[in-house]
Write a protein that holds these residues in place. Structure first.
Motif, PDB file in Angstrom:
ATOM      1  N   ARG A  59      34.974  37.718  45.467  1.00  0.00           N
ATOM      2  CA  ARG A  59      35.635  37.304  46.706  1.00  0.00           C
ATOM      3  C   ARG A  59      37.068  36.870  46.422  1.00  0.00           C
ATOM      4  O   ARG A  59      37.993  37.217  47.155  1.00  0.00           O
ATOM      5  N   VAL A  60      37.269  36.119  45.334  1.00  0.00           N
ATOM      6  CA  VAL A  60      38.626  35.699  44.965  1.00  0.00           C
ATOM      7  C   VAL A  60      39.487  36.920  44.655  1.00  0.00           C
ATOM      8  O   VAL A  60      40.603  37.047  45.162  1.00  0.00           O
ATOM      9  N   LEU A  61      38.973  37.832  43.836  1.00  0.00           N
ATOM     10  CA  LEU A  61      39.746  39.043  43.510  1.00  0.00           C
ATOM     11  C   LEU A  61      40.054  39.848  44.763  1.00  0.00           C
ATOM     12  O   LEU A  61      41.168  40.342  44.941  1.00  0.00           O
ATOM     13  N   ALA A  62      39.061  39.991  45.647  1.00  0.00           N
ATOM     14  CA  ALA A  62      39.256  40.765  46.873  1.00  0.00           C
ATOM     15  C   ALA A  62      40.287  40.107  47.785  1.00  0.00           C
ATOM     16  O   ALA A  62      41.063  40.801  48.452  1.00  0.00           O
ATOM     17  N   ALA A  63      40.320  38.781  47.811  1.00  0.00           N
ATOM     18  CA  ALA A  63      41.304  38.078  48.645  1.00  0.00           C
ATOM     19  C   ALA A  63      42.711  38.195  48.075  1.00  0.00           C
ATOM     20  O   ALA A  63      43.676  38.382  48.818  1.00  0.00           O
ATOM     21  N   VAL A  64      42.818  38.098  46.758  1.00  0.00           N
ATOM     22  CA  VAL A  64      44.122  38.183  46.109  1.00  0.00           C
ATOM     23  C   VAL A  64      44.644  39.623  46.128  1.00  0.00           C
ATOM     24  O   VAL A  64      45.848  39.854  46.168  1.00  0.00           O
ATOM     25  N   HIS A  65      43.730  40.585  46.137  1.00  0.00           N
ATOM     26  CA  HIS A  65      44.086  42.015  46.130  1.00  0.00           C
ATOM     27  C   HIS A  65      43.418  42.691  47.333  1.00  0.00           C
ATOM     28  O   HIS A  65      42.448  43.452  47.175  1.00  0.00           O
TER      29      HIS A  65
END
Length: 182
Positions: free
Chosen positions: A76-82
């Protein structure tokens, strides 16, 4: 007026986006260090590079075990940042009467704000080898560089996951981002 970063817009605090990878076993340090996370973040600047999230067997009541919940939090963090990169979730029907791991993961990510349209569900695998066979071809060129894929898995699983993906597609560069929970 300052613009919000994608992470801030998704409600992720700066501390949450800076994940701690210092607790990894020594054997996996070279594959999932802060340098590895930085490399993944650079590769993910190209929106063609996928975020591949490896599943884990659901509990008998169809809930996610802690290891899977933590992988999903990291994804979720990676998807939000990218926010432009595709997210691929993997894992078959490994618990009788439950949805596939991948379906559960898609639903959980969508419930936390990841757009369902960017999530691909790959539920034909029952192991790391199966995950690699089913998803390694999604690695994409990062800018003018090699084809790249970013794998999200648990810390102790990083070496095996990277080695398995590399054995499946040795022409691609496989970067791992480890969650916190083994």
């Amino acid at each position: 007026m300052l613009a919000l970063t994608p992470a801030q817009a998704a409600g992720i605090s700066p501390n949450e986006a800076l994940l701690d990878y210092g607790n990894l076993p020594a054997a996996s340090q070279f594959k999932a260090t802060l340098v590895g996370r930085a490399a993944a973040d650079v590769a993910l600047l190209d929106p063609r590079v996928p975020i591949i999230v490896l599943g884990a067997r659901l509990n008998p009541d169809c809930s996610a075990p802690a290891v899977l919940t933590d992988r999903l939090a990291t994804a979720r963090v990676l998807a939000a940042v990218h926010p432009a990169n595709p997210v691929i979730v993997t894992g078959g029907h490994t618990q009788a009467g439950c949805p596939s791991e991948a379906t559960h993961m898609r639903d959980a990510l969508a419930a936390t704000g990841v757009a369902p349209g960017r999530i691909s569900v790959k539920e034909g695998s029952f192991s790391t080898v199966g995950n690699a066979l089913e998803t390694a071809h999604y690695a994409a060129p990062a800018g003018n560089g090699p084809r790249v894929g970013v794998i999200v898995t648990s810390p102790s699983h990083v070496p095996r996951a990277v080695d398995t993906y590399a054995a499946t597609d040795s022409a691609a560069l496989w970067l791992a981002v480890a969650s916190q929970v083994d």
